[in-house]
Design a protein around this motif. Sequence first.
Motif, PDB file in Angstrom:
ATOM      1  N   GLU A  55      32.460  20.555  34.184  1.00 30.04           N
ATOM      2  CA  GLU A  55      32.062  20.292  33.352  1.00 30.04           C
ATOM      3  C   GLU A  55      32.348  19.002  34.713  1.00 30.04           C
ATOM      4  O   GLU A  55      31.612  17.873  35.424  1.00 30.04           O
ATOM      5  N   VAL A  56      33.651  18.699  35.053  1.00 34.85           N
ATOM      6  CA  VAL A  56      33.947  17.588  36.604  1.00 34.85           C
ATOM      7  C   VAL A  56      32.693  18.304  37.523  1.00 34.85           C
ATOM      8  O   VAL A  56      32.202  16.524  37.914  1.00 34.85           O
ATOM      9  N   SER A  57      32.918  18.857  37.564  1.00 35.48           N
ATOM     10  CA  SER A  57      31.668  19.752  38.819  1.00 35.48           C
ATOM     11  C   SER A  57      30.218  19.304  38.403  1.00 35.48           C
ATOM     12  O   SER A  57      29.244  18.678  39.460  1.00 35.48           O
ATOM     13  N   ASP A  58      30.150  19.137  38.043  1.00 33.60           N
ATOM     14  CA  ASP A  58      28.909  18.583  37.170  1.00 33.60           C
ATOM     15  C   ASP A  58      28.167  17.467  36.695  1.00 33.60           C
ATOM     16  O   ASP A  58      27.429  16.276  37.515  1.00 33.60           O
ATOM     17  N   LEU A  59      29.211  16.778  37.287  1.00 31.45           N
ATOM     18  CA  LEU A  59      29.131  14.972  37.091  1.00 31.45           C
ATOM     19  C   LEU A  59      29.121  14.479  38.433  1.00 31.45           C
ATOM     20  O   LEU A  59      28.597  13.690  38.870  1.00 31.45           O
ATOM     21  N   GLN A  93      25.465   9.663  41.801  1.00 33.28           N
ATOM     22  CA  GLN A  93      24.456   8.667  42.455  1.00 33.28           C
ATOM     23  C   GLN A  93      23.878   7.012  41.483  1.00 33.28           C
ATOM     24  O   GLN A  93      23.345   6.489  42.230  1.00 33.28           O
ATOM     25  N   GLU A  94      24.350   8.319  40.306  1.00 28.86           N
ATOM     26  CA  GLU A  94      23.420   7.305  38.980  1.00 28.86           C
ATOM     27  C   GLU A  94      24.487   6.585  38.338  1.00 28.86           C
ATOM     28  O   GLU A  94      25.175   7.229  37.278  1.00 28.86           O
ATOM     29  N   PRO A  95      24.985   5.596  38.538  1.00 27.29           N
ATOM     30  CA  PRO A  95      25.887   5.014  37.743  1.00 27.29           C
ATOM     31  C   PRO A  95      26.102   4.941  36.075  1.00 27.29           C
ATOM     32  O   PRO A  95      27.122   5.260  35.441  1.00 27.29           O
ATOM     33  N   LYS A  96      24.907   4.526  35.466  1.00 25.75           N
ATOM     34  CA  LYS A  96      24.017   4.821  34.009  1.00 25.75           C
ATOM     35  C   LYS A  96      24.782   6.250  33.804  1.00 25.75           C
ATOM     36  O   LYS A  96      25.391   6.433  32.558  1.00 25.75           O
ATOM     37  N   LEU A  97      24.366   6.717  34.162  1.00 25.27           N
ATOM     38  CA  LEU A  97      24.312   8.520  33.676  1.00 25.27           C
ATOM     39  C   LEU A  97      25.587   8.606  34.084  1.00 25.27           C
ATOM     40  O   LEU A  97      26.104   9.609  33.372  1.00 25.27           O
ATOM     41  N   ALA A 126      27.855  10.207  30.893  1.00 24.24           N
ATOM     42  CA  ALA A 126      28.657  12.181  31.242  1.00 24.24           C
ATOM     43  C   ALA A 126      29.966  11.486  30.865  1.00 24.24           C
ATOM     44  O   ALA A 126      30.885  12.552  30.864  1.00 24.24           O
ATOM     45  N   ALA A 127      30.420  10.791  31.341  1.00 21.09           N
ATOM     46  CA  ALA A 127      32.326  10.499  31.312  1.00 21.09           C
ATOM     47  C   ALA A 127      32.635  10.274  30.301  1.00 21.09           C
ATOM     48  O   ALA A 127      33.713  11.178  29.612  1.00 21.09           O
ATOM     49  N   LYS A 128      31.922   9.246  29.567  1.00 19.86           N
ATOM     50  CA  LYS A 128      32.089   9.375  28.611  1.00 19.86           C
ATOM     51  C   LYS A 128      32.054  10.062  27.155  1.00 19.86           C
ATOM     52  O   LYS A 128      33.270  10.134  26.383  1.00 19.86           O
ATOM     53  N   ARG A 129      31.301  11.518  26.947  1.00 21.30           N
ATOM     54  CA  ARG A 129      31.067  12.492  26.384  1.00 21.30           C
ATOM     55  C   ARG A 129      32.619  13.215  26.816  1.00 21.30           C
ATOM     56  O   ARG A 129      32.427  13.797  26.016  1.00 21.30           O
ATOM     57  N   LEU A 130      32.823  13.627  28.089  1.00 16.13           N
ATOM     58  CA  LEU A 130      33.685  14.856  28.615  1.00 16.13           C
ATOM     59  C   LEU A 130      35.181  14.177  28.066  1.00 16.13           C
ATOM     60  O   LEU A 130      35.696  15.083  26.964  1.00 16.13           O
ATOM     61  N   TYR A 131      34.526  12.617  27.980  1.00 18.35           N
ATOM     62  CA  TYR A 131      36.867  12.375  28.005  1.00 18.35           C
ATOM     63  C   TYR A 131      36.812  12.267  25.935  1.00 18.35           C
ATOM     64  O   TYR A 131      37.711  12.701  25.580  1.00 18.35           O
ATOM     65  N   GLN A 132      35.764  12.004  25.522  1.00 19.76           N
ATOM     66  CA  GLN A 132      35.026  11.857  23.773  1.00 19.76           C
ATOM     67  C   GLN A 132      36.024  13.457  23.573  1.00 19.76           C
ATOM     68  O   GLN A 132      35.913  13.777  22.864  1.00 19.76           O
ATOM     69  N   LYS A 133      34.810  14.730  24.314  1.00 21.14           N
ATOM     70  CA  LYS A 133      34.980  15.890  24.497  1.00 21.14           C
ATOM     71  C   LYS A 133      36.768  16.567  24.010  1.00 21.14           C
ATOM     72  O   LYS A 133      36.969  17.760  24.166  1.00 21.14           O
ATOM     73  N   HIS A 134      36.885  16.367  25.690  1.00 19.14           N
ATOM     74  CA  HIS A 134      38.653  16.643  25.537  1.00 19.14           C
ATOM     75  C   HIS A 134      39.688  15.889  25.511  1.00 19.14           C
ATOM     76  O   HIS A 134      40.689  16.850  24.824  1.00 19.14           O
TER      77      HIS A 134
END
Length: 1200
Positions: A1045-1049, A1054-1058, A1062-1070
């Motif tokens: 999943e980190v590699s997917d980030l 290059q797109e800060p908003k996305l 994605a980092a927020k969802r990853l944090y909430q998930k793990h």
Amino acid sequence: MAGKGEEHREAWLHRRHAFGINSDVADNIHFIDDSTCVYPIGRNIAIYSMQATQQKFIVGNERCDGITAMALSPNKKYLAVAESGDPPMVTIYDTGTRRKKKTLAGPGAGVPELSSREYVAVAFSADGKVLITQGGAPDWCLVYWAWDRNRAIASVLVPLDKAAAAQDRKHVSCISVCPKDPSLVCVSGSGLFRFFKVSEGVLKPAPGGIGKREMQNYLAHAWLPPDDRIVVSTETGDLLLIENFELRCVLHGSPSEGLSIDAIVAYAKGFICGGDMGLVFIFERSDDKDVYRKMKAMRVEYKRDAETLEADTMKVRCFALTQQEEFLALTTTNNQVFLLNLSNADFSKGEDAVFEPLSQSFHSGPITGLATCVRKPLVATCSKDRSIKIWNHSENTLEMSRTFHTEATSIALHPSGLHVLVGFSDKLRFMNLYSDDIREFKSFPIRQCTECRFSSGGQYFAAVHGNIISIYNTYTCETIGHLRGHNGKVRSLFWMSPDDTKLVSVGMDGAVFDWSLKDCRKENDYVIKSAHYTSVTAGAPGTSASASPLVWAVAADRKLREFELANLHAGPLQEPDTGDSPLSVVAFCAQQKLLLCGSEDGSVSCIPVPLASGVCAGSPLWETNLAHSSPITRIALTFDESVLFTAGEDGVLYMYDVRDKDGRSAKREITYAEEILISKTDLEDKNNEISTQRAKVDDLKLDMEYQAQKHKIQHVKEMKTLEDEHREQSERQYQKFEQLLALKNEQEIEFMEIRRETSEKHRGELQKLEADYQTQLQMSEDQIGRCQNDLDDQRRHYLNQLSERESNLERTKREEEDSFQRALQVEKETCDSLQHQEKFLRSEHEEVRLMIENMTDQDIEEMKEKFERKLREAREQLLHLKGENGIMKKKFYTLLKDIKDKETEIGNLFESQGEKEGKIKGLEKDIEALKNEIRERDETIGDKEKRIYDLKKKNQELEKFKFVLDYKIRELKSQIEPRQVEIAEAKQKIKAMDGELERYHQNNNQLILTINDLKLKLDGQLKEIGNLHTKLQDTEAYKSRIRQEVSDLATIGQEPKLLREAAKRLYQKHVKDDVRRHNEVEEDVQKENNRQRDYLERTVESLKKKLVKDSDTHRADAGRIMNENVVLIQEVNQLRREVKVVRSQMAQVVPAAGIPDALRSEMDTNKTEIQRLRDRLDELDKMQHAFGRPAPKELPPTLA
């Protein structure tokens, strides 16, 4: 009378079936086809169908006494039956229609010298046109017949010594016609073996015979293929081979042990013979010097019951083979017919052949008792052969048979069909009929009971003892009374139905008594002292209910007497004469108002009742039917009076359907009971057997299901393998196809090139050939011109020669005409003389022709009728066969399908059989091992018993010296007391050692428990380690998923908003709150696991050291105990030697006074103590063995 007899016979009695055979008839069994045989029963011939189990009858001749011989033509169409009488007769029957074809009589039929009353043998020739008959004593005349013309062609007196032959009743035993030469006849007998040949209408002795060999009693012979060979049997068991009419040798393998060979039959491979003791021998052709060698020796086992065999006294009488040689039938001297399946027997492998009865076993002696019942279709018979047989008359079968040790003289069947009363020579037995056995229930002290009978209702039965009739209650077996009054033996009695309150009896004193059973007294009687009555019956032939019953009695004075029961004392109403043969038994058929009587000549008579005045034997109202060949002893009717049974001294049981005047059966609809008796023990055995069989079925089902599942799995595997192989093979074939296709294209290109080159080459060669052909054609035309010139020259030369020859021919012609005219004149004169001679010869020829036509017209008409009849039969048979062919085709295809199914089933059964045979072999090995072990143990037990016997004997000897002197006992006591102190000390030591051993056992048990606990803990730790390993694998998977999943980030860096979302969802998930706590807990668990593991390792190490130390200590203690044990054993051995010395001293001292009681008790106590010490020593030895120490070599001795 014969015509009327035939008509009435069809109206009253119709033969249904017969059980038995006349074994005295020569050649008494033949096969008409593969499933139909013919054999004599009494005075009739039975045609028995083995498939339908039904019989048809050929009725014998009323003018003759009985059947003496039989023969069947080779084409199976005609049966010759010889009957004795004055004169004797031979009747030829058509086997298809059962009608008479010809009757050959004795004297007055072209054989004036025949003076015998019987023909002892008959035989057909191979073509069936000639029949030979052998007359009996005193002249023994052999007659050669052309039977189709009813003419005797030749005859000759066979004996060499006529005076001796006249006294010998068995002088000729066998005759036959040569298969190749119908004019050659062979005759054998007692001191007789001769050939005769028909020449110029005379039977003349032919050369050949036994030669210089001493004459013997030759019992049988048969022609063998090739037909110049004959095998002859003797009374001593020799088999002689005659070849080219001269004795060649005695066959190797002949019984030759005094066992006579009485019958021989030839078959395709050799011949079959048999004789004494029921032995049957099969000989087959061989290529060696023996010509024929014995392939098989068998014995016909006629097992009458579980204990009795009759094969020792039984002889084989006759053989018969089917046309396809599939079955062999044989008859024996004890009236039995057996069948052997030759198609299923392989004699070269030594297989045991089984002879089965053709239909069922018959009585081998005179039948003395006959009875029927009401509730079942059963008939009971007893015979002098000591057997009782129960027959089923609705199915024509034998239900059961049992043989006893004494003869049965009378029998009665209870109306229920469940009980049978049998009179034996020693007692009267009341027996029960079970499903497969006859068992005695109660016996009565009545000896030689010649007549017994149940009442109509079955509640009473009567038994005869001499001149007294005893009446019993069937259900209580109590005596109701005794009927006394006869002065001679009572021969017959009859219960008066329906209330069974009256009884009619007759006896040898000529008295007919009417008894009342209410007070057991005689109510009426009639006595004729000259009449010896043999049978009695009674009934009411009138339709009126008030009509008085009539009584019919038959006596040995050839009279049939009819009485009125109410006026019995008044004498007989009618007293007709019974003819030359007296009646022996009588029965009354109320439905048809008939008296059915059996006579001493074996015939059955039907007489309407009441008896008309003037009726007697031979009158139209007196109908006679031929049945038995000996006197009829018993007669009985079924309850519905539809079937008549007769039994005779020939051992035959006949069954007749009773019909009315219109030929309709008198049978009523009766529902027979199906209940049977069975004992509780048999029922339990059958239930146990059923349970066992059901268990076996369940086991087989499970086994079959398992095998089916196994086969299914194997089938799936094989299918998968085959599919893989097919796939691989398809791929290989496709590759090969591609290669071949490429090769084909290459070859096509090469072929086109070669064809082009060949075409050019052939074109050049063709032009060259055309030029050569033109040159040759020109040369041929030149040659033809030259040949034409030569031909013209030769034609001119030929014409010149032709004219010269014509002139010469004309001149020669005129000269020949002149000479011909002169010769013609001579021929005309000769022709005139020949014409005159021709007229004379023509007239003579016409006379001869007319005479020959007159002689042959009859033969031509007979042959025309015969062949027309054969043509019609052939056409009918063809149509029948066409229909059967269609049916058989359908059956054939059905059978093919069944055969395939059976082959599959047989294959499965063979596989199952192989497995079971393997199991059986394994079990047999186990059984053999167990038998060996049992044998060894038996030997050991025998040795032990022998030793015990010796010890007991020694003990008895020692007991003789128990009165030993007191001073010796006191002396022994003084010697034993110090030893008792030593024994007490040894007891203390042993007790201390026992305590120490007990402590060691406790310590060992405690250590074992500790080790088991540690093992359990160790198993728990291993499980925990497994769980941790699983968790570790889950963690690794979790870490790899996070890395993914980190590699997917990184792809959306290059797109800060996305990236933020994605980092927020990853944090909430793990990322959760308890991550840190979880890591701390995992670290604590790991530490605790390591600590527990170190502790357990240290504990196991300390326990190992302790176990080694305890083992060393235990080994030292065991050594010490062993040393002490050795010391104790030495002391006990020393005591034994001292006791032995004391005993030897005691044996030398004379016994004086007895041993005091106190001393005896003290000795017993010491013996008990010594035995206890020995037991303790045995326990110590076992403990040493358990600890790995060897047992001491010297054991203490046993005390006597």
